[in-house]
Design an enzyme around this catalytic site. Structure first.
Site, PDB file in Angstrom:
ATOM      1  N   THR A  16     107.902  99.548  19.081  1.00 13.43           N
ATOM      2  CA  THR A  16     107.284  98.219  19.195  1.00 13.43           C
ATOM      3  C   THR A  16     105.822  98.345  19.630  1.00 13.43           C
ATOM      4  O   THR A  16     104.906  97.862  18.954  1.00 13.43           O
ATOM      5  CB  THR A  16     108.063  97.378  20.233  1.00 13.43           C
ATOM      6  N   ARG A  48     110.420 110.595  16.968  1.00 14.48           N
ATOM      7  CA  ARG A  48     111.672 111.349  16.940  1.00 14.48           C
ATOM      8  C   ARG A  48     112.117 111.562  15.511  1.00 14.48           C
ATOM      9  O   ARG A  48     112.484 112.639  15.092  1.00 14.48           O
ATOM     10  CB  ARG A  48     112.737 110.530  17.675  1.00 14.48           C
ATOM     11  N   LYS A 107     106.412 101.531  33.138  1.00 19.49           N
ATOM     12  CA  LYS A 107     106.532 101.230  34.574  1.00 19.49           C
ATOM     13  C   LYS A 107     107.674 101.994  35.224  1.00 19.49           C
ATOM     14  O   LYS A 107     107.608 102.333  36.404  1.00 19.49           O
ATOM     15  CB  LYS A 107     106.709  99.730  34.826  1.00 19.49           C
ATOM     16  N   GLY A 189     111.602  92.436  20.173  1.00 21.55           N
ATOM     17  CA  GLY A 189     110.909  93.605  20.733  1.00 21.55           C
ATOM     18  C   GLY A 189     110.510  93.420  22.188  1.00 21.55           C
ATOM     19  O   GLY A 189     109.678  94.166  22.702  1.00 21.55           O
ATOM     20  N   LYS A 207     107.933  96.825  38.392  1.00 18.87           N
ATOM     21  CA  LYS A 207     106.560  96.303  38.253  1.00 18.87           C
ATOM     22  C   LYS A 207     106.053  95.814  39.610  1.00 18.87           C
ATOM     23  O   LYS A 207     104.888  95.997  39.951  1.00 18.87           O
ATOM     24  CB  LYS A 207     106.543  95.173  37.224  1.00 18.87           C
TER      25      LYS A 207
HETATM   26  P1  NAP Z   1     110.634 101.520  21.342  1.00 25.38           P
HETATM   27  O1  NAP Z   1     110.388 100.409  20.392  1.00 25.38           O
HETATM   28  O2  NAP Z   1     112.036 101.924  21.626  1.00 25.38           O
HETATM   29  O3  NAP Z   1     109.843 102.798  20.786  1.00 25.38           O
HETATM   30  C1  NAP Z   1     109.973 104.068  21.348  1.00 25.38           C
HETATM   31  C2  NAP Z   1     109.284 105.067  20.424  1.00 25.38           C
HETATM   32  O4  NAP Z   1     109.300 106.339  21.071  1.00 25.38           O
HETATM   33  C3  NAP Z   1     109.942 105.257  19.067  1.00 25.38           C
HETATM   34  O5  NAP Z   1     108.950 105.336  18.076  1.00 25.38           O
HETATM   35  C4  NAP Z   1     110.661 106.613  19.192  1.00 25.38           C
HETATM   36  O6  NAP Z   1     110.686 107.358  17.999  1.00 25.38           O
HETATM   37  C5  NAP Z   1     109.740 107.321  20.151  1.00 25.38           C
HETATM   38  N1  NAP Z   1     110.445 108.359  20.922  1.00 25.38           N
HETATM   39  C6  NAP Z   1     111.473 108.194  21.776  1.00 25.38           C
HETATM   40  N2  NAP Z   1     111.800 109.389  22.323  1.00 25.38           N
HETATM   41  C7  NAP Z   1     110.957 110.295  21.780  1.00 25.38           C
HETATM   42  C8  NAP Z   1     110.788 111.691  21.934  1.00 25.38           C
HETATM   43  N3  NAP Z   1     111.568 112.388  22.757  1.00 25.38           N
HETATM   44  N4  NAP Z   1     109.815 112.312  21.233  1.00 25.38           N
HETATM   45  C9  NAP Z   1     109.028 111.601  20.385  1.00 25.38           C
HETATM   46  N5  NAP Z   1     109.129 110.276  20.209  1.00 25.38           N
HETATM   47  C10 NAP Z   1     110.086 109.635  20.901  1.00 25.38           C
HETATM   48  O7  NAP Z   1     109.947 101.236  22.763  1.00 25.38           O
HETATM   49  P2  NAP Z   1     108.770 100.207  23.082  1.00 25.38           P
HETATM   50  O8  NAP Z   1     109.332  98.851  23.235  1.00 25.38           O
HETATM   51  O9  NAP Z   1     107.639 100.447  22.159  1.00 25.38           O
HETATM   52  O10 NAP Z   1     108.391 100.684  24.573  1.00 25.38           O
HETATM   53  C11 NAP Z   1     107.611 101.824  24.801  1.00 25.38           C
HETATM   54  C12 NAP Z   1     107.147 101.798  26.274  1.00 25.38           C
HETATM   55  O11 NAP Z   1     106.379 100.626  26.496  1.00 25.38           O
HETATM   56  C13 NAP Z   1     108.272 101.749  27.303  1.00 25.38           C
HETATM   57  O12 NAP Z   1     107.875 102.489  28.425  1.00 25.38           O
HETATM   58  C14 NAP Z   1     108.351 100.267  27.681  1.00 25.38           C
HETATM   59  O13 NAP Z   1     108.852 100.055  28.981  1.00 25.38           O
HETATM   60  C15 NAP Z   1     106.895  99.897  27.604  1.00 25.38           C
HETATM   61  N6  NAP Z   1     106.621  98.489  27.394  1.00 25.38           N
HETATM   62  C16 NAP Z   1     107.225  97.821  26.373  1.00 25.38           C
HETATM   63  C17 NAP Z   1     106.933  96.495  26.146  1.00 25.38           C
HETATM   64  C18 NAP Z   1     107.582  95.710  25.050  1.00 25.38           C
HETATM   65  O14 NAP Z   1     107.376  94.485  24.999  1.00 25.38           O
HETATM   66  N7  NAP Z   1     108.339  96.327  24.170  1.00 25.38           N
HETATM   67  C19 NAP Z   1     106.013  95.849  26.973  1.00 25.38           C
HETATM   68  C20 NAP Z   1     105.403  96.552  28.008  1.00 25.38           C
HETATM   69  C21 NAP Z   1     105.713  97.874  28.206  1.00 25.38           C
HETATM   70  P3  NAP Z   1     111.542 106.904  16.702  1.00 25.38           P
HETATM   71  O15 NAP Z   1     110.841 105.636  16.250  1.00 25.38           O
HETATM   72  O16 NAP Z   1     111.391 107.989  15.740  1.00 25.38           O
HETATM   73  O17 NAP Z   1     112.928 106.640  17.183  1.00 25.38           O
HETATM   74  N1  HSE Z   2     111.081  94.596  28.781  1.00 24.17           N
HETATM   75  C1  HSE Z   2     109.888  94.193  29.417  1.00 24.17           C
HETATM   76  C2  HSE Z   2     109.915  92.685  29.625  1.00 24.17           C
HETATM   77  C3  HSE Z   2     108.709  94.586  28.583  1.00 24.17           C
HETATM   78  O1  HSE Z   2     110.739  92.019  29.017  1.00 24.17           O
HETATM   79  O2  HSE Z   2     109.111  92.184  30.408  1.00 24.17           O
HETATM   80  C4  HSE Z   2     107.408  94.390  29.286  1.00 24.17           C
HETATM   81  O3  HSE Z   2     107.264  95.308  30.321  1.00 24.17           O
END
Ligand code: NAP
Ligand code: HSE
Length: 439
Positions: A16, A48, A107, A189, A207
């Site tokens: 995402t 991955r 976080k 997402g 957080k």
């Molecule tokens: P996500 O959609 O699950 O994406 C994770 C990505 O990491 C995927 O592309 C996955 O690869 C890759 N990955 C996982 N393990 C891996 C490894 N061992 N080696 C290489 N690549 C790997 O997660 P996300 O929502 O983007 O969140 C990412 C971070 O941002 C997290 O720490 C989350 O807490 C933070 N965050 C998210 C949001 C939100 O709204 N989503 C907001 C603020 C902060 P594949 O695609 O190949 O599976």
């Molecule tokens: N899962 C988290 C939320 C993403 O819903 O606030 C942002 O850190």
């Protein structure tokens, strides 16, 4: 366009957030170069599963599955966007040890290993950008650590989990079931890979510890303060609160209380006229009070692809222009004050909302009132509707009615003692709910 050397980035994670970062860097390359004073070039993106269909088109030679790129001499910055704490921790350590700056939205990692990683960054004279780790697109890390640096922050309260807030809005305003609301948050997402972290209050508490460390210089452990999620709420609670003039929000609080730091993350009844009560969907809001500035509010999307990517890319720009390299060590100086003791949970004082399923028999109300009174808890108001839906499990079983009480201010310790006595009371079901109130 700039003729300066580009800043080269290795990204790990293209989910995402990672996909959003690529969109901004590629689609707004001219704007980003102008703001950064030089091009920000993505050297490689590690995933991955390289065969996965992505929402962004990247040349095959940019996608990699090997983490070797982290140490590549051409790379200046490693952007960790995979989540979790084990591999993510290794990636950040490896990057810093190889002399790279780091940007992360993680976080969970910073809450668990931040002390060690920040120390390593200091030793390596490198910076860690983490604006996206708290409140998604809301620039709250910068606000707390830079914009409000003239102040002693006295109170920091926030809706810090977009997923929980989205679920509560779906349930109350759109009549969506809890399970469907969780699924919708995942589709959009917003949710963590394990949405239990969102709904049980862990994500918001993580957080809160980061913000509290910046604002008050005190690092708290999640075990040191009350943490409750939205997973035990019923739609009925949201409706009772509404009737009483409140909205329920997952509220994270850090405030100075008599020389100690009061901390908690709990679903809380917030009076409807307060700005925080109107924050819906995946929006976050943080109310900060400083001794000079008074109250300030920061709000925006707390989760989701583009708002979070906005913060990640801003961190990259800060690194490109050299801002982070200056502010990261300064943060240390500012935090070198003596850490505050954490207020013992039993000493936290608030009003409370209590919801019971009570046996509809003579003496029930009196029994509940006695237990509360014996523990120093005074009742402020009470709702017990005569209800056709009141459950009568069998002809021999007594009828069960919902009973809602609001208390006057009392301590968490008094409430806990009352809880223990209420659990022993055969006139009420054991699954009663207790939430704090913010008037
Ligand atoms: P996500 O959609 O699950 O994406 C994770 C990505 O990491 C995927 O592309 C996955 O690869 C890759 N990955 C996982 N393990 C891996 C490894 N061992 N080696 C290489 N690549 C790997 O997660 P996300 O929502 O983007 O969140 C990412 C971070 O941002 C997290 O720490 C989350 O807490 C933070 N965050 C998210 C949001 C939100 O709204 N989503 C907001 C603020 C902060 P594949 O695609 O190949 O599976
Ligand atoms: N899962 C988290 C939320 C993403 O819903 O606030 C942002 O850190």
């Amino acid at each position: 366009m700039s003729d300066q050397q580009p800043m080269r980035v290795a990204m790990v994670g293209l989910g995402t957030v990672g996909s959003g970062v690529i969109k901004i860097l590629f689609e707004q390359a001219e704007r980003i170069t102008r703001r950064a004073g030089r091009p920000i070039v993505v050297e490689s993106v590690v995933v991955r599963d390289p065969t996965k269909v992505r929402s962004v088109n990247l040349a095959d030679d940019l996608i990699d599955t090997s983490l070797d790129v982290i140490e590549h001499p051409d790379v200046d910055v490693v952007c960790e966007l995979i989540g979790g704490t084990t591999t993510a921790g290794d990636i950040v350590r490896q990057a810093l040890q190889a002399g790279k700056h780091v940007v992360t939205a993680n976080k969970a990692l910073l809450c668990e290993q931040g002390d060690e990683l920040f120390q390593l960054a200091r030793e390596q004279k490198r910076a860690i950008g983490f604006e996206a780790a708290v409140a998604g697109g809301v620039p709250i890390i910068e606000a707390v650590s830079q914009s409000l640096s003239a102040n002693q922050i006295t109170s920091l309260e926030g809706i810090l989990n977009g997923t929980s807030n989205f679920i509560l809005t779906e349930m109350l305003d759109r009549n969506v079931s809890y399970e469907d609301a969780v699924a919708n948050a995942q589709k959009k997402g917003y949710a963590e890979a394990d949405p239990a972290m969102d709904v049980d209050g862990t994500d918001a508490a993580q957080k809160l510890t980061l913000l509290a460390q910046l604002a008050f210089g005190t690092k708290a452990d999640l075990k040191q303060f009350p943490r409750q999620g939205i997973d035990k709420l019923d739609l009925a609670d949201l409706k009772y609160a509404d009737t009483l003039g409140y909205r329920i929000k997952l509220l994270a609080v850090a405030r100075l209380t008599g020389g100690s730091l009061e901390l908690h993350t709990q679903p809380t009844l917030i009076r409807k006229y307060q700005p925080m009560a109107d924050v819906d969907d995946a929006y976050n809001m943080i109310e900060l009070e400083g001794d000079a500035v008074g109250k300030t509010w920061f709000a925006g999307m707390g989760a989701g692809q583009m708002p979070t990517a906005s913060s990640v890319v801003s961190d990259l720009i800060d690194l490109a222009v050299g801002r982070s390299q200056k502010t990261f060590p300064l943060l240390d100086l500012w935090q070198s004050q003596k850490p505050l003791p954490i207020l013992p949970a039993d000493e936290i004082k608030r009003r409370y909302y209590l919801r019971f399923h009570a046996v509809d028999e003579p003496g029930t109300m009196a029994a509940v009132a006695n237990i509360l009174g014996e523990n120093g808890v005074s009742i402020a108001s009470c709702i017990q509707h005569e209800s056709e839906s009141s459950v009568k499990t069998s002809p021999k079983e007594p009828k069960i009615v919902p009973l809602v009480l609001m208390t006057h201010i009392c301590s968490e310790g008094q409430m806990k003692a009352a809880d223990r006595a209420l659990l022993e009371c055969s006139r009420i079901k054991k699954n009663f709910l207790r939430l704090p109130i913010r008037d």
